[in-house]
Design a protein around this motif. Sequence first.
Motif, PDB file in Angstrom:
ATOM      1  N   ARG A 120      28.007 -67.905  22.010  1.00 39.93           N
ATOM      2  CA  ARG A 120      28.339 -67.496  20.546  1.00 39.93           C
ATOM      3  C   ARG A 120      29.082 -68.779  19.757  1.00 39.93           C
ATOM      4  N   HIS A 121      29.631 -69.719  20.732  1.00 40.18           N
ATOM      5  CA  HIS A 121      30.115 -71.018  20.383  1.00 40.18           C
ATOM      6  C   HIS A 121      29.158 -71.613  19.796  1.00 40.18           C
ATOM      7  N   GLY A 124      27.873 -70.777  16.341  1.00 44.55           N
ATOM      8  CA  GLY A 124      28.966 -71.396  15.197  1.00 44.55           C
ATOM      9  C   GLY A 124      28.826 -72.921  15.104  1.00 44.55           C
ATOM     10  N   ALA A 127      25.437 -73.354  13.336  1.00 43.30           N
ATOM     11  CA  ALA A 127      25.634 -73.277  11.895  1.00 43.30           C
ATOM     12  C   ALA A 127      26.410 -74.169  11.208  1.00 43.30           C
ATOM     13  N   GLY A 128      27.700 -74.829  11.730  1.00 43.38           N
ATOM     14  CA  GLY A 128      28.375 -75.820  11.063  1.00 43.38           C
ATOM     15  C   GLY A 128      27.740 -76.979  11.104  1.00 43.38           C
ATOM     16  N   SER A 176      21.040 -69.136  13.641  1.00 43.08           N
ATOM     17  CA  SER A 176      22.428 -68.607  13.949  1.00 43.08           C
ATOM     18  C   SER A 176      23.106 -68.027  12.744  1.00 43.08           C
ATOM     19  N   ARG A 180      24.614 -64.115  12.791  1.00 46.55           N
ATOM     20  CA  ARG A 180      25.875 -63.890  12.396  1.00 46.55           C
ATOM     21  C   ARG A 180      25.886 -63.016  11.260  1.00 46.55           C
TER      22      ARG A 180
END
Length: 455
Positions: A120-121, A124, A127-128, A176, A180
């Motif tokens: 999950r990290h 993130g 995506a970032g 990703s 989400r």
Amino acid sequence: MKPGMRLLGPGSTAAALLFGMIFCLAAAYCAGLAWRQSWTIVFYGTLSGWVAVHVWIHRFTFRRLALIDVLFVLFVSEVLFSLVPHVAHDPAAARFARYLPFMVVVPYLCGRIMGAPHLRHLAGAAAGGGILMLALLAIDFLRNFETYTQYGRWPFFGYNHSALLIGMLLALALVSLTYRFFAMEGSVSSFWPQLMILVAAWLIAVALVFVAARGALIACAVAVSCLAVISRGHAAPSRAFFLLGLVAVVMATFVMLPRPQAQFYGNLLTKPDDVLGGAHLSGTDGVRMDDSRARGIEPSPVLGATSCRPFEEGVNSVAMRWVLYREALAIFLERPWFGVGAARFGRFSCTGATGFPHSTVLQALAELGIVGGGLLYLALLLSAFVRLGRAALDPTGADRSRVAGYGLGMMVMYVVADQLYGNYFMATGSNLMIGIAAGMRQQCADGSRSKRDHS
């Protein structure tokens, strides 16, 4: 998981392995520095050392080996056994041998210790990272506007092939964001977060088309479609709306492309028969694998010198791909059981000694034959797909199945991209996902150890 531990955890390490290099290149370019090979060594050496620390901390996860672990060890052993006799006198073997620990073994070990929170990290971070890359691309484009109007594929950050690295980052970011979006329940409270994700996905889709990393775009499309099929967080109409929205944005972006880039995508329609004029795989001008010249250092194209025309013209990389795929198949048919040896495809190809067929499956079959390429490499990929697929479709844990579904989408994306760009010595993304698949059952079973695993 505390923010500090998350920043130093396996998820961040995996993100650095997958797309950290492109940000290093961008930083060096913005600072006016020429990237040096020694910095690449430091980058991957540091990551390898950090992965070793993680492996030691999570060493309990290796107490029970999975079938994938056994297959991976056997495959790497087969490659090493095939490489060792040639490393001393073959520059290609020596070159690819150096990639093996950093882009095969290290990513696998990093994935092997990752649990659901780490994955999950990673989602993130990807995506970032994609959103940050949009800003960097805009800055670079504005600084070099006059230059970029002259190219079909632009040399972002001063490197001709940087578009491939950027494309894979943007593709992973889009996958990703899709994960989400589909993981959010369709409620009023989640409307604005979903809208923000939707807008970010559209912007990244636009950038992915303009960057012109065609293989990344194709791989992303397959992976996003896969996620839309297996996801359960949203109803089918909502998933269809998401997909149709992306398709509309991509098609609108195609319409706005400059002519050189539009033609660049148009080359995807190149037919195999147009490349070699309908020549058979083993034409009369081809070189037999037992030819004395083929055993030397100078490459001898297995399909004959006339097959190298697309490489001499250098205007259509799709045409080159078709030649490479045919060369790999011809080599496999000549040496079906054990192949010609790891890193030796280029000896019988138009590409030269360090060439590879841009398909990990075809490369494994041509270089390692049915034994190494079929029984080991294909079995390794299939086992990883089966493990991730079962976890993604597991009805007993909704959150865990969503994370596994994201892992499956990533696996699909990287394996598809590897059949367009790949070399099994440098398949970092696929090896990371194979490692994640290998450790998935134990990560799910060892609930009592979850706190230790998530740190």
